[in-house]
Design a protein around this motif. Structure first.
Motif, PDB file in Angstrom:
ATOM      1  N   ALA A   1       0.851  -1.191   0.000  1.00  0.00           N
ATOM      2  CA  ALA A   1       0.000   0.000   0.000  1.00  0.00           C
ATOM      3  C   ALA A   1       0.890   1.245   0.000  1.00  0.00           C
ATOM      4  O   ALA A   1       1.894   1.308  -0.699  1.00  0.00           O
ATOM      5  N   GLY A   2       0.522   2.244   0.766  1.00  0.00           N
ATOM      6  CA  GLY A   2       1.282   3.482   0.780  1.00  0.00           C
ATOM      7  C   GLY A   2       0.851   4.426  -0.326  1.00  0.00           C
ATOM      8  O   GLY A   2      -0.178   4.236  -0.973  1.00  0.00           O
ATOM      9  N   SER A   3       1.672   5.446  -0.564  1.00  0.00           N
ATOM     10  CA  SER A   3       1.366   6.465  -1.569  1.00  0.00           C
ATOM     11  C   SER A   3       2.369   6.398  -2.706  1.00  0.00           C
ATOM     12  O   SER A   3       3.382   5.679  -2.640  1.00  0.00           O
ATOM     13  N   THR A   4       2.114   7.163  -3.766  1.00  0.00           N
ATOM     14  CA  THR A   4       3.073   7.231  -4.874  1.00  0.00           C
ATOM     15  C   THR A   4       4.354   7.954  -4.452  1.00  0.00           C
ATOM     16  O   THR A   4       5.401   7.757  -5.075  1.00  0.00           O
ATOM     17  N   VAL A   5       4.272   8.761  -3.407  1.00  0.00           N
ATOM     18  CA  VAL A   5       5.500   9.348  -2.848  1.00  0.00           C
ATOM     19  C   VAL A   5       6.382   8.236  -2.275  1.00  0.00           C
ATOM     20  O   VAL A   5       7.601   8.207  -2.492  1.00  0.00           O
ATOM     21  N   ASP A   6       5.767   7.291  -1.560  1.00  0.00           N
ATOM     22  CA  ASP A   6       6.510   6.139  -1.037  1.00  0.00           C
ATOM     23  C   ASP A   6       7.095   5.307  -2.182  1.00  0.00           C
ATOM     24  O   ASP A   6       8.234   4.829  -2.092  1.00  0.00           O
ATOM     25  N   PHE A   7       6.308   5.120  -3.229  1.00  0.00           N
ATOM     26  CA  PHE A   7       6.775   4.352  -4.388  1.00  0.00           C
ATOM     27  C   PHE A   7       7.984   5.037  -5.028  1.00  0.00           C
ATOM     28  O   PHE A   7       8.999   4.389  -5.339  1.00  0.00           O
ATOM     29  N   TYR A   8       7.909   6.331  -5.205  1.00  0.00           N
ATOM     30  CA  TYR A   8       9.012   7.088  -5.786  1.00  0.00           C
ATOM     31  C   TYR A   8      10.265   6.985  -4.912  1.00  0.00           C
ATOM     32  O   TYR A   8      11.387   6.876  -5.426  1.00  0.00           O
TER      33      TYR A   8
ATOM     34  N   ASN B   1       4.750  19.404  -5.913  1.00  0.00           N
ATOM     35  CA  ASN B   1       4.751  19.583  -7.364  1.00  0.00           C
ATOM     36  C   ASN B   1       3.579  18.806  -7.959  1.00  0.00           C
ATOM     37  O   ASN B   1       3.663  17.599  -8.159  1.00  0.00           O
ATOM     38  N   LYS B   2       2.502  19.499  -8.263  1.00  0.00           N
ATOM     39  CA  LYS B   2       1.295  18.852  -8.778  1.00  0.00           C
ATOM     40  C   LYS B   2       1.496  18.256 -10.165  1.00  0.00           C
ATOM     41  O   LYS B   2       0.688  17.444 -10.625  1.00  0.00           O
ATOM     42  N   ASN B   3       2.558  18.671 -10.857  1.00  0.00           N
ATOM     43  CA  ASN B   3       2.815  18.159 -12.204  1.00  0.00           C
ATOM     44  C   ASN B   3       3.670  16.891 -12.208  1.00  0.00           C
ATOM     45  O   ASN B   3       3.947  16.337 -13.262  1.00  0.00           O
ATOM     46  N   SER B   4       4.091  16.447 -11.028  1.00  0.00           N
ATOM     47  CA  SER B   4       4.911  15.226 -10.947  1.00  0.00           C
ATOM     48  C   SER B   4       3.990  14.025 -10.746  1.00  0.00           C
ATOM     49  O   SER B   4       3.662  13.642  -9.629  1.00  0.00           O
ATOM     50  N   GLN B   5       3.558  13.432 -11.842  1.00  0.00           N
ATOM     51  CA  GLN B   5       2.535  12.387 -11.796  1.00  0.00           C
ATOM     52  C   GLN B   5       3.105  10.992 -12.036  1.00  0.00           C
ATOM     53  O   GLN B   5       3.952  10.787 -12.912  1.00  0.00           O
ATOM     54  N   ILE B   6       2.601  10.045 -11.232  1.00  0.00           N
ATOM     55  CA  ILE B   6       2.956   8.633 -11.383  1.00  0.00           C
ATOM     56  C   ILE B   6       1.665   7.818 -11.458  1.00  0.00           C
ATOM     57  O   ILE B   6       0.747   8.015 -10.669  1.00  0.00           O
ATOM     58  N   GLU B   7       1.617   6.905 -12.424  1.00  0.00           N
ATOM     59  CA  GLU B   7       0.530   5.928 -12.509  1.00  0.00           C
ATOM     60  C   GLU B   7       1.159   4.546 -12.600  1.00  0.00           C
ATOM     61  O   GLU B   7       1.941   4.275 -13.506  1.00  0.00           O
ATOM     62  N   SER B   8       0.826   3.684 -11.656  1.00  0.00           N
ATOM     63  CA  SER B   8       1.423   2.353 -11.601  1.00  0.00           C
ATOM     64  C   SER B   8       0.334   1.291 -11.553  1.00  0.00           C
ATOM     65  O   SER B   8      -0.614   1.406 -10.779  1.00  0.00           O
ATOM     66  N   THR B   9       0.479   0.273 -12.383  1.00  0.00           N
ATOM     67  CA  THR B   9      -0.468  -0.843 -12.407  1.00  0.00           C
ATOM     68  C   THR B   9       0.306  -2.155 -12.391  1.00  0.00           C
ATOM     69  O   THR B   9       1.250  -2.336 -13.164  1.00  0.00           O
TER      70      THR B   9
END
Length: 246
Positions: A41-48, A93-101
């Protein structure tokens, strides 16, 4: 001697018939919802940052077989799951987008213990299983520091896992049994490892393989070797399966 042979044959036939009459077979199909926990789980910040996978939720489709003998059941399941997460790599930074599947193809099998209630269309069961899980997927980066924008494939890899749970069996509909299940999955109990696909190491390597073990070159000061600890891939699973007796 002839009478003994006839008696033995009749006894074997009777036992075989009795056992066969106690064997049940059900097949079915269904789907469900997945809720990742812990490192999954976690957030995309954690993933990054390489600490968690940042998965938020998912769904699955399954095919199931249940074989019963004298109150003891075995089940097998083939399952396809898709789990995803999206958000920012940098909260400022709202423009720093990650989508992971991530897509997980699982084969599961194990024992099942049933409890039936007399004159009731409702039963319950508890089970445990081993699983073989094959991971694939994609990850997309847009405006993320240290990673070129674009879509990347997750390298296909397999892990051995286990799980357990239970469910409720509803026989309100003739011929069809509705199987409501709740299970907890440990997808990567064994086989954890870290892989790099580039000879010239880059930060993107942390994201294009499952990388559930620590990077052996990890350093707190490194912007490339960011996975410092092994990560467990676990999730709650809620399913509804329609089973038909054969």
């Amino acid at each position: 001697m002839k009478n003994i042979a006839l008696l033995s044959s009749a006894l074997i036939l009777f036992i075989s018939s009795a056992v066969y009459s106690q064997i049940t077979l059900q097949v079915g199909a269904g789907g469900g919802y997945l809720a990742p926990t812990g490192d999954y789980a976690g957030s995309t910040v954690d993933f990054y940052n390489g600490t968690k996978y940042g998965m938020s939720s998912g769904y699955n489709f399954n095919g199931k077989v249940r074989v019963g003998l004298l109150g003891f059941d075995l089940f097998g399941m083939i399952e396809y799951s898709s789990i995803s997460g999206d958000g920012q790599s940098d909260p400022d930074n709202k423009n720093s987008q990650i989508e992971s599947t991530q897509n997980v193809f699982s084969i599961k099998a194990g024992p099942e213990f049933n409890i039936e209630f007399p004159l009731s269309p409702i039963g319950i069961y508890f089970d445990g299983f081993l699983s073989v899980n094959t991971f694939s997927g994609t990850v997309s980066f847009q405006g993320v520091s240290g990673v070129a924008s674009g879509d990347y494939d997750l390298g296909t890899t397999t892990r051995v896992g286990a799980g357990g749970g239970g469910g409720v069996l509803l026989d309100f509909i003739p011929v069809v049994t509705l199987d409501l299940g709740v299970h907890y999955n440990w997808y990567n109990l064994t086989g954890k490892q870290y892989n790099s696909i580039n000879t010239n190491l880059q930060r993107i390597d942390a994201y294009t393989s499952l990388n559930d073990d620590a990077d052996p070159l990890y350093s707190e000061s490194s912007s490339v070797h960011i996975v410092g600890e092994s990560r467990s891939i676990n999730a709650w699973e809620f399913t509804l399966t329609a089973m038909i007796g054969i």
